[in-house]
Design a protein around this motif. Structure first.
Motif, PDB file in Angstrom:
ATOM      1  N   ARG A   1    -148.893 -20.360  21.035  1.00 33.33           N
ATOM      2  CA  ARG A   1    -148.552 -19.468  22.146  1.00 33.33           C
ATOM      3  C   ARG A   1    -149.795 -19.103  22.958  1.00 33.33           C
ATOM      4  NH1 ARG A   1    -144.224 -15.797  23.373  1.00 33.33           N
ATOM      5  NH2 ARG A   1    -143.090 -16.618  21.607  1.00 33.33           N
TER       6      ARG A   1
ATOM      7  N   GLU B   1    -162.782 -17.136  20.535  1.00 39.73           N
ATOM      8  CA  GLU B   1    -162.967 -16.507  19.232  1.00 39.73           C
ATOM      9  C   GLU B   1    -161.600 -16.168  18.611  1.00 39.73           C
ATOM     10  OE1 GLU B   1    -165.308 -16.266  17.342  1.00 39.73           O
ATOM     11  OE2 GLU B   1    -164.750 -14.713  15.875  1.00 39.73           O
ATOM     12  N   ALA B   2    -160.683 -15.694  19.446  1.00 45.62           N
ATOM     13  CA  ALA B   2    -159.342 -15.403  18.944  1.00 45.62           C
ATOM     14  C   ALA B   2    -158.679 -16.675  18.434  1.00 45.62           C
ATOM     15  CB  ALA B   2    -158.493 -14.766  20.042  1.00 45.62           C
TER      16      ALA B   2
ATOM     17  N   ALA C   1    -159.620 -12.141  27.748  1.00 47.93           N
ATOM     18  CA  ALA C   1    -158.911 -11.781  26.519  1.00 47.93           C
ATOM     19  C   ALA C   1    -158.080 -10.532  26.736  1.00 47.93           C
ATOM     20  CB  ALA C   1    -159.907 -11.570  25.385  1.00 47.93           C
TER      21      ALA C   1
ATOM     22  N   GLU D   1    -145.092  -9.174  26.497  1.00 47.90           N
ATOM     23  CA  GLU D   1    -144.045  -9.996  25.869  1.00 47.90           C
ATOM     24  C   GLU D   1    -143.501  -9.291  24.630  1.00 47.90           C
ATOM     25  OE1 GLU D   1    -145.252 -13.964  25.068  1.00 47.90           O
ATOM     26  OE2 GLU D   1    -146.061 -14.288  27.061  1.00 47.90           O
TER      27      GLU D   1
ATOM     28  N   LEU E   1    -160.116 -17.586  15.075  1.00 43.37           N
ATOM     29  CA  LEU E   1    -159.574 -16.754  13.992  1.00 43.37           C
ATOM     30  C   LEU E   1    -158.164 -17.205  13.602  1.00 43.37           C
ATOM     31  CD1 LEU E   1    -160.748 -13.219  15.172  1.00 43.37           C
ATOM     32  CD2 LEU E   1    -161.639 -14.538  13.248  1.00 43.37           C
ATOM     33  N   LEU E   2    -157.347 -17.493  14.627  1.00 46.18           N
ATOM     34  CA  LEU E   2    -155.979 -17.932  14.342  1.00 46.18           C
ATOM     35  C   LEU E   2    -155.984 -19.297  13.658  1.00 46.18           C
ATOM     36  CD1 LEU E   2    -154.208 -16.841  17.634  1.00 46.18           C
ATOM     37  CD2 LEU E   2    -153.955 -15.829  15.378  1.00 46.18           C
TER      38      LEU E   2
ATOM     39  N   LEU F   1    -149.529 -10.706  15.671  1.00 46.60           N
ATOM     40  CA  LEU F   1    -150.752 -11.359  15.175  1.00 46.60           C
ATOM     41  C   LEU F   1    -151.639 -11.750  16.344  1.00 46.60           C
ATOM     42  CD1 LEU F   1    -152.475 -12.671  12.989  1.00 46.60           C
ATOM     43  CD2 LEU F   1    -151.060 -14.721  13.199  1.00 46.60           C
ATOM     44  N   LEU F   2    -151.021 -12.315  17.375  1.00 46.38           N
ATOM     45  CA  LEU F   2    -151.803 -12.743  18.532  1.00 46.38           C
ATOM     46  C   LEU F   2    -152.442 -11.540  19.218  1.00 46.38           C
ATOM     47  CD1 LEU F   2    -152.700 -15.039  20.272  1.00 46.38           C
ATOM     48  CD2 LEU F   2    -150.521 -14.961  21.496  1.00 46.38           C
TER      49      LEU F   2
ATOM     50  N   GLU G   1    -143.627 -11.023  14.987  1.00 49.98           N
ATOM     51  CA  GLU G   1    -144.736 -11.236  14.066  1.00 49.98           C
ATOM     52  C   GLU G   1    -145.819 -12.084  14.734  1.00 49.98           C
ATOM     53  OE1 GLU G   1    -145.056 -12.321   9.321  1.00 49.98           O
ATOM     54  OE2 GLU G   1    -143.169 -12.584  10.391  1.00 49.98           O
ATOM     55  N   ILE G   2    -145.365 -13.122  15.424  1.00 49.73           N
ATOM     56  CA  ILE G   2    -146.330 -14.007  16.109  1.00 49.73           C
ATOM     57  C   ILE G   2    -147.093 -13.222  17.171  1.00 49.73           C
ATOM     58  CG2 ILE G   2    -146.489 -15.952  17.692  1.00 49.73           C
ATOM     59  CD1 ILE G   2    -144.017 -17.133  16.167  1.00 49.73           C
ATOM     60  N   LEU G   3    -146.347 -12.458  17.982  1.00 50.02           N
ATOM     61  CA  LEU G   3    -146.993 -11.722  19.079  1.00 50.02           C
ATOM     62  C   LEU G   3    -147.905 -10.632  18.533  1.00 50.02           C
ATOM     63  CD1 LEU G   3    -143.914 -11.508  21.454  1.00 50.02           C
ATOM     64  CD2 LEU G   3    -146.015 -12.768  21.869  1.00 50.02           C
TER      65      LEU G   3
ATOM     66  N   ARG H   1    -139.531 -13.106  13.988  1.00 51.36           N
ATOM     67  CA  ARG H   1    -140.636 -14.065  13.915  1.00 51.36           C
ATOM     68  C   ARG H   1    -141.488 -13.973  15.173  1.00 51.36           C
ATOM     69  NH1 ARG H   1    -141.544 -19.518  15.203  1.00 51.36           N
ATOM     70  NH2 ARG H   1    -142.890 -20.585  13.688  1.00 51.36           N
ATOM     71  N   GLN H   2    -140.845 -13.857  16.323  1.00 49.94           N
ATOM     72  CA  GLN H   2    -141.601 -13.736  17.563  1.00 49.94           C
ATOM     73  C   GLN H   2    -142.455 -12.474  17.562  1.00 49.94           C
ATOM     74  OE1 GLN H   2    -141.956 -15.978  19.991  1.00 49.94           O
ATOM     75  NE2 GLN H   2    -140.703 -17.335  18.705  1.00 49.94           N
TER      76      GLN H   2
ATOM     77  N   ILE I   1    -146.834 -18.502  10.980  1.00 48.31           N
ATOM     78  CA  ILE I   1    -146.981 -17.503  12.056  1.00 48.31           C
ATOM     79  C   ILE I   1    -148.277 -17.752  12.823  1.00 48.31           C
ATOM     80  CG2 ILE I   1    -147.246 -15.039  12.511  1.00 48.31           C
ATOM     81  CD1 ILE I   1    -144.422 -15.848  11.746  1.00 48.31           C
TER      82      ILE I   1
ATOM     83  N   THR J   1    -161.022  -9.476  19.282  1.00 51.35           N
ATOM     84  CA  THR J   1    -162.085 -10.218  19.978  1.00 51.35           C
ATOM     85  C   THR J   1    -162.421  -9.575  21.322  1.00 51.35           C
ATOM     86  OG1 THR J   1    -160.429 -11.696  20.915  1.00 51.35           O
ATOM     87  CG2 THR J   1    -161.461 -12.362  18.847  1.00 51.35           C
ATOM     88  N   ALA J   2    -161.390  -9.033  21.999  1.00 46.88           N
ATOM     89  CA  ALA J   2    -161.660  -8.363  23.279  1.00 46.88           C
ATOM     90  C   ALA J   2    -162.510  -7.130  23.066  1.00 46.88           C
ATOM     91  CB  ALA J   2    -160.345  -7.989  23.957  1.00 46.88           C
TER      92      ALA J   2
ATOM     93  N   THR K   1    -155.270 -10.149  17.121  1.00 47.05           N
ATOM     94  CA  THR K   1    -156.452 -11.027  17.157  1.00 47.05           C
ATOM     95  C   THR K   1    -157.164 -10.888  18.501  1.00 47.05           C
ATOM     96  OG1 THR K   1    -155.235 -12.549  15.740  1.00 47.05           O
ATOM     97  CG2 THR K   1    -157.223 -13.375  16.775  1.00 47.05           C
ATOM     98  N   LEU K   2    -156.386 -10.923  19.577  1.00 42.30           N
ATOM     99  CA  LEU K   2    -156.997 -10.786  20.905  1.00 42.30           C
ATOM    100  C   LEU K   2    -157.646  -9.414  21.068  1.00 42.30           C
ATOM    101  CD1 LEU K   2    -154.327 -12.522  23.141  1.00 42.30           C
ATOM    102  CD2 LEU K   2    -156.711 -13.211  22.880  1.00 42.30           C
TER     103      LEU K   2
ATOM    104  N   ALA L   1    -147.913 -20.686  15.136  1.00 45.37           N
ATOM    105  CA  ALA L   1    -147.110 -20.322  16.306  1.00 45.37           C
ATOM    106  C   ALA L   1    -147.911 -19.449  17.266  1.00 45.37           C
ATOM    107  CB  ALA L   1    -145.853 -19.589  15.849  1.00 45.37           C
ATOM    108  N   ALA L   2    -148.685 -18.518  16.703  1.00 44.43           N
ATOM    109  CA  ALA L   2    -149.503 -17.650  17.558  1.00 44.43           C
ATOM    110  C   ALA L   2    -150.549 -18.459  18.302  1.00 44.43           C
ATOM    111  CB  ALA L   2    -150.164 -16.565  16.699  1.00 44.43           C
TER     112      ALA L   2
ATOM    113  N   LEU M   1    -155.052 -11.534  28.695  1.00 52.42           N
ATOM    114  CA  LEU M   1    -154.090 -12.216  27.831  1.00 52.42           C
ATOM    115  C   LEU M   1    -153.435 -11.217  26.871  1.00 52.42           C
ATOM    116  CD1 LEU M   1    -156.008 -15.487  26.945  1.00 52.42           C
ATOM    117  CD2 LEU M   1    -153.969 -15.275  28.354  1.00 52.42           C
TER     118      LEU M   1
ATOM    119  N   ALA N   1    -164.235 -14.457  24.173  1.00 55.67           N
ATOM    120  CA  ALA N   1    -163.301 -13.746  23.279  1.00 55.67           C
ATOM    121  C   ALA N   1    -162.048 -14.554  23.006  1.00 55.67           C
ATOM    122  CB  ALA N   1    -162.935 -12.400  23.900  1.00 55.67           C
ATOM    123  N   VAL N   2    -161.538 -15.288  24.007  1.00 48.93           N
ATOM    124  CA  VAL N   2    -160.307 -16.053  23.805  1.00 48.93           C
ATOM    125  C   VAL N   2    -160.564 -17.183  22.809  1.00 48.93           C
ATOM    126  CG1 VAL N   2    -158.535 -17.404  24.932  1.00 48.93           C
ATOM    127  CG2 VAL N   2    -159.563 -15.470  26.123  1.00 48.93           C
TER     128      VAL N   2
END
Lengths: 887, 381
Positions: free
Chosen positions: B365, B339-340, A176, A186, B343-344, A746-747, A742-744, A739-740, B358, A754-755, A750-751, B361-362, A179, B336-337
């Motif tokens: 990705r 789990e992520a 995680a 990114e 959540l998404l 959020l990702l 926002e997506i990144l 948008r990208q 969003i 959890t990490a 989230t990561l 998309a996340a 990633l 963890a991955v």
């Protein structure tokens, strides 16, 4: 892992083959002086395991000996890892090579050997020919002991694998995190560190803004162009109107006609001006005749007026003379009043003087009586002073005498006391009523003994006791006693002489005499004070004061005699009444004088009027004579009838000229010259304006046409559309980037969550692994680890950030962290070994002892090699002693 | 008498939705089609080409844009080109037509700006009665003067105008309105109209040719891309009108509801078969809805990538939602991955639509990253 042997050659200062001897399991110490080559040996070991033999990077070049830059540094290592024994030899730079021989197995060479070594050791290729891993963290070079180990890359993975293995499952934290790093990378393409757009995101925003700005500019240019086109059309219409030839010819004809009319007007105006001039000439001649007639009539009128005026003035002069006579009589009456008031004032002043003399004589008599009283008192006081001074002179014991007497008495007393010191003291303790039976030198004892019933004997004395007889007492002879007796005698004689001088028998009389002297002295003082009270303040001598008083009496007697006698003085009024009478008389005099001196207006006016009438009378008489002469002279030169005939002829000439003017005016053209001038001016201006306007319009049209041509050539509409397309494209790009992001985001969030949770799970065992060693040095201490395994804080009583700790503590904790990691790896069956080069330099002796204990305890599970220059300090460690042997 | 009827070239048109490459190609083809029109006229034995307005797209084009169609027409000296002003290029004072007049038109090109009837060809068998626009919008019928236009007796009267014969629901404001029976009222043999980009027959003597090169996804009639060849045997003869394809590009609008891999495959097949021989001529505006599993989403993304490369333009609106399956999370392994991803996935299933979008998309990705990673689950499978 256990290191059994290390040999280097052609490596920095070790040119000849040099071997590190004595290596074995547990604790190993190489103690040697500075610049012995300890760090070089560690560098050689790190190079053997972490640098590829083919590398030519700076770390490898640093291994070259200074004396031979073309040499090939060589390292041989014997080690065992697990149950496998290995021998490795690496040669760098010059003919680089590597061999790895695994016991009981095959021998690998060069790149195969490198890969095999990395597999065995768990190393990770890193950059140009370098490899690193958990070993890089556990083999601490000089100066790195202050820093925490870098556990990025495979070192962290390996540690993570151990920790996750301890948990019994895979947390995925490392994946995680990896990633997360990728996602952040990114996102970092689109956002900078402060969250601001960058790269294509920033470009999209900037280019969209630029396109919007350019569109605005082009739209504005288009608006200007449209205005120009409209203006051009309007100006062409105006030019067409202004450049109309028909209108131009008509206006020119109108102008010629107007100018012709103006010429006619000018000719008529000339004729009219000539006729008007004739009228003015005739009018002038008539005016001259009429002036002569009028002047002659005026002279006649003037003559009559002057005659009447002379008559009036004579009457007025008579009235003025009568008025003046009345005014002078009134002035004489006021002068008489003043004389009478002056006489009354003199009488009042005489009475006043007599009253003042009477008052002065009274004052002198009172002053003489006072002076006589003073003389009497001064004479009495002088007698009292003389009497007291005579009495004082009879008293002989004054202050000086009494002081001398007291001094003589004290001298006699001291002499007597001194004699008493040499005396024989005879004390009596007799029965009651027996004292009268005893006498001393014939004097009854009761008269002799003193209060303490003792007698002091200084000379031969006979004690007689009735019924018993005499007892003679002879004090022993002594020169001091004799001198004391003599001194007492002299003192007593001196006292007696002084008493005699004072006329006293003893000191008591002397004291009484001294008191009498004091009283007489006070009497003298009192008499003198009384005398001083009588003296004037400016005169201290009583005799002079007495003489002065007597002289004043004589002076006053002379003044009283000189004042004479005024028999009627008693009948005079009191002084205030006399003074009031004088004041009243003075007031009357002043009033009379004021009345006399007050300006006499009537008198002055009457006199002035008379004078003025006389003057006017004289002038009127002269003027009358003058006018009468002039009038007579004119009538002689031109009689009144001739003058009337001249006037009639002039009037006829004027009437003829006026008729000629009216005839000319009746012949005037029926146009207004001002209007004709205005028309000419308007037409001239219109023609000139048109010429100017046409020129200006042509210039403006040319400029506008040129500007429009240029603007149209730019293709504004097309460019606007093109930029709108660009704007839309950039807006889409910007929206997509947002948008990208926002997506990144959020990702990444989230990561990260959890990490972090996973990291917290597997960091717990590492914390537990570190804490035994840590608590050996810092009891009850706890450490806080970051996601990169670094110690971020230490909690003892309070939490302290690692960076805030002292150098010594940070170094000790950094060493303990490495030992804890190594122990954890060992516990999980991984290979671990620790090398410390010149570490613990900041530790005090107390902590050093505890570090020795910890190292000793750790060395039971793994090999620890310590390189140090402080042999005596590490002597108590009880470790293997390593040595370096050169061939 | 035979001539070609065309309109609405709109040279210089800008395609806002297109990228630079596509924009350049689309603009080029709007010029190239002039050559194809000339070749069509030659091939059909026509003596003239009438262009019913909107030769240019902008009132103020660049100088090069202004000259480009003129130069293309100059290349056909054997043809008489008759132009009128449209609502995009009205004949305003100092405007585009004055610029052309100042430049000087070739002898074979006639710009009808004064409303006077003019012979269509040197023989004078047919006369053009123009009805060009002097402003972008005019309240009166631009063809009204055709009724009284004087022409020699016995000639073929061909009206040439730009405007609409039918309103579009806006009864209050309907500029450039043309009487639908103008051809009959004015005694016209044929009324050539422009303004509508799709070919349209109003009556037997009144036609819209449409634009020769389609310029949008939502044009009326047949969508454009054609020119009309008109044959008139005499003034009263019924015109024989034939349509000929001259446009290059195919503009296609489509929509799809995707729920699984089969839908994705069907969509791809449909789009690839619009022009199987030359997909590069096809421009597609696709509206997508539906919901896909994570794996199908990946497939969908791959398909879109492929179609975008194959077609001249693929514009997509919308996106299929995520329909997570129970075993989708297994794609992310454990820990963890996973789990992520969970959540998404939760976030993608709930909350406002923008948030779900969003989150989907996340998640997608993340799946791509996991599969792309060395030793990732994708490699393992």
């Amino acid at each position: 892992m256990i290191l059994h042997g290390l040999e280097v050659a052609q490596l920095r200062k070790f040119i000849a083959p040099t071997r590190l001897c004595g290596l074995g399991p547990g604790l190993n110490v190489l103690a040697a002086r500075n610049e012995f080559g300890k760090s070089t040996l560690l560098a050689a070991l790190r190079a053997a395991f972490m640098l590829r033999h083919s590398s030519r990077g700076q770390p490898v070049r640093d291994l070259l000996p200074l004396s031979d830059r073309g040499a090939g540094p060589t390292v041989r290592v014997d080690f065992s890892i697990g149950d496998v024994s290995c021998q490795m030899e690496k040669r760098f730079l010059s003919r680089p090579s590597m061999t790895l021989q695994v016991a009981g197995g095959e021998t690998f060479r060069n790149d195969d050997a490198e890969e095999q070594l990395q597999q065995i050791m768990g190393l990770e290729a890193q950059g140009r020919g370098e490899a690193t891993g958990i070993w890089s963290a556990l083999w601490v070079t000089q100066g790195d002991s202050l820093r925490q180990p870098d556990l990025s890359g495979r070192a962290g993975d390996r540690l993570t694998a151990c920790l996750e293995g301890e948990l019994g499952n895979i947390t995925g934290g490392a994946e995680a995190t990896r990633l997360l790093a990728t996602v952040r990378e990114e996102r970092a393409v689109l956002l900078d560190g402060r969250g601001h757009p960058r790269g294509r995101y920033k470009s999209a925003i900037a280019e969209e803004d630029a396109a919007i700005a350019e569109i605005g500019r082009l739209v504005e240019r288009r608006r200007v162009l449209e205005d120009d086109i409209e203006t051009l059309a309007e100006q062409r219409r105006l030019l067409h109107h202004a450049d109309d030839a028909t209108r131009h010819e008509q206006e020119m004809a109108d102008l010629a006609q107007a100018r012709h009319e103006r010429e006619r007007l000018h000719q008529h105006a000339g004729r009219l001006r000539a006729a008007q001039a004739e009228v003015r000439v005739a009018q002038g001649a008539l005016g001259l005749v009429e002036e002569d007639i009028a002047r002659r009539a005026a002279l006649e009128t003037r003559r009559q007026q002057l005659h009447a005026r002379a008559t009036e003035l004579r009457d007025a002069m008579e009235a003025a003379r009568q008025r003046l006579a009345r005014a002078e009589q009134a002035h004489a009456e006021r002068q008489h009043d003043l004389d009478r008031a002056m006489a009354q004032l003199r009488d009042a002043r005489e009475v006043h003087a007599r009253v003042r003399r009477r008052e002065q004589a009274g004052l002198w008599q009172r002053e003489r009586a006072d002076a006589a009283t003073l003389v009497t008192r001064l004479e009495d006081a002088a007698r009292d002073v003389a009497r007291a001074e005579v009495h004082l002179a009879t008293c002989r014991v004054d202050d000086a005498m009494i002081d001398r007497l007291r001094a003589a008495e004290r001298t006699a007393d001291r002499a007597t006391a001194q004699c008493r010191a040499y005396a024989t003291r005879l004390e009596f303790g007799l029965l009651p009523d027996m004292a009268q039976q005893v006498s001393i030198n014939g004097v009854p004892l009761n008269d002799v003994v003193q209060s303490d019933a003792a007698v002091e004997i200084t000379t031969a004395t006979t004690l007689h006791i009735v019924g018993i007889g005499d007892i003679r007492i002879q004090p022993p002879g002594d020169s001091d006693r004799d001198r004391a007796l003599t001194a007492r005698t002299q003192a007593r004689e001196a006292l007696a002489q002084l008493l005699a001088q004072a006329g006293c028998n003893d000191m008591a009389q002397a004291l009484d005499a001294h008191a009498a002297w004091r009283q007489a002295e006070r009497a003298v003082s009192d008499a003198r004070k009384m005398q001083a009270h009588l003296l004037p303040a400016d005169m201290a001598d009583p005799a002079a004061a007495l003489a002065t008083a007597k002289a004043r009496i004589m002076d006053l007697d002379r003044q009283l005699a000189g004042a004479g006698d005024d028999d009627a003085a008693a009948t005079l009024p009191p002084l205030p009444d006399a003074q009031a009478a004088v004041t009243a008389a003075e007031a009357r005099v002043e009033a009379a004088r004021a009345a006399l001196l007050r300006p006499d207006g009537e008198n002055r006016q009457a006199r002035d009027m008379l004078t003025r009438h006389e003057t006017e009378m004289e002038q009127a008489t002269q003027q009358l004579e003058q006018v009468t002469r002039e009038l007579a002279a004119e009538r002689v030169s031109q009689p009144d009838e001739a003058l009337s005939a001249r006037r009639d002829a002039a009037r006829a000439a004027r009437d003829a000229a006026e008729r000629a003017v009216r005839a000319c005016e009746a012949d005037c053209p029926d146009v207004d010259e001002a209007m004709v001038d205005a028309k000419i001016s308007r037409l001239e201006r219109a023609l000139e304006d048109r010429r100017t306007r046409v020129g200006e319009l042509r210039q403006s049209i040319a400029a506008l046409s040129s500007r429009i041509e240029i603007a149209e050539g730019d293709g504004l509409d097309e460019r606007i559309a093109g930029h709108e397309r660009l704007r839309d494209g950039h807006a889409r790009e910007r929206a997509e980037c947002a948008r990208q992001v926002e997506i990144l985001t959020l990702l990444a969030d989230t990561l990260a969550t959890t990490a972090r949770e996973a990291t917290e799970q597997y960091l717990a065992p590492l914390t537990r692994a570190m804490e035994p060693a840590l608590r050996g040095l810092f009891p009850r201490a706890q450490v806080t680890l970051g996601q990169d395994f670094s110690i971020t804080a230490v909690t003892r009583n309070t939490q302290e950030q690692f960076g805030d700790l002292s150098d010594g503590t940070r170094e000790q904790i950094a060493v303990l962290a490495r030992l804890g990691m190594a122990d954890l790896l060992h516990t999980r069956g991984q290979h671990a070994m620790v090398i410390l080069d010149d570490a613990l330099t900041f530790s005090d002796s107390g902590r050093m002892e505890r570090m020795f204990d910890i190292l000793t305890e750790m060395s039971q599970r793994m090999q620890i090699i310590i390189l140090t220059c402080r042999a005596e300090q590490f002597a108590g460690l009880g470790a293997r002693r390593l040595s370096v042997v050169s061939e | 008498m035979r001539f070609v009827h065309t309109s609405d070239w709109q040279i210089g048109k800008v395609f806002r939705f297109a990228d630079d490459d596509t924009q350049s190609v689309l603009q080029d083809q709007r010029l190239e089609v002039i050559g194809r029109l000339g070749q069509l006229a030659r091939a059909q034995g026509a003596a003239a080409v009438v262009v019913a307005g909107d030769v240019y797209d902008h009132e103020i084009p660049a100088e090069r844009t202004l000259r480009q169609p003129i130069e293309r027409m100059r290349q056909f000296p054997d043809l008489c080109w008759h132009l009128i002003a449209g609502n995009h290029d009205p004949h305003v004072p100092g405007g585009i037509w004055d610029r052309l007049r100042a430049i000087g038109l070739p002898d074979n090109v006639t710009a009808h700006l004064d409303g006077q009837a003019t012979p269509m060809d040197p023989a004078g068998t047919a006369w053009v009665i123009p009805g060009g626009l002097k402003r972008r919008h005019v309240a009166t019928d631009p063809t009204a003067d055709m009724d009284t236009a004087q022409t020699p007796p016995g000639v073929i009267r061909v009206g040439l105008a730009h405007g609409s014969v039918r309103d579009f629901g806006d009864t209050a404001h309907n500029p450039n309105r043309i009487a639908i029976d103008r051809a009959r009222q004015a005694g016209l043999s044929y009324l050539a109209l422009g303004d509508w980009h799709g070919m349209q027959r109003i009556d037997e003597r009144t036609w819209y040719s449409g634009t020769p090169e389609i310029d949008g996804f939502d044009r009326g009639g047949d969508g454009g891309g054609n020119a009309l060849v008109v044959e008139l045997a005499g003034p009263n003869a019924r015109p024989e009108v034939t349509s000929h394809r001259v446009g290059r590009f195919v503009w296609h609008r489509d929509s799809a509801t995707l729920t699984g891999a089969q839908d994705i495959g069907a969509l791809e097949h449909r789009l690839r078969n619009i022009d199987p021989q030359e997909a590069g001529r096809v421009l597609v505006w696709l509206s997508v809805r539906g919901a896909l599993s994570l794996e199908d989403l990946q497939t969908y993304q791959n398909t879109l990538d492929a179609l975008s490369s194959a077609l001249r333009l693929l514009r997509v609106d919308g996106e299929p939602a995520l329909l997570p399956r129970a075993d989708d999370l297994d794609l992310f392994g454990t820990g963890a991955v996973r789990e992520a991803a969970r959540l998404l996935s939760e976030r993608a299933a709930t909350g406002p639509e923008e948030q779900r979008d969003i989150a989907v998309a996340a998640l997608r990705r993340l799946a791509l990253a996991v599969h792309a990673a060395p030793g990732g689950k994708g490699d393992a499978s």
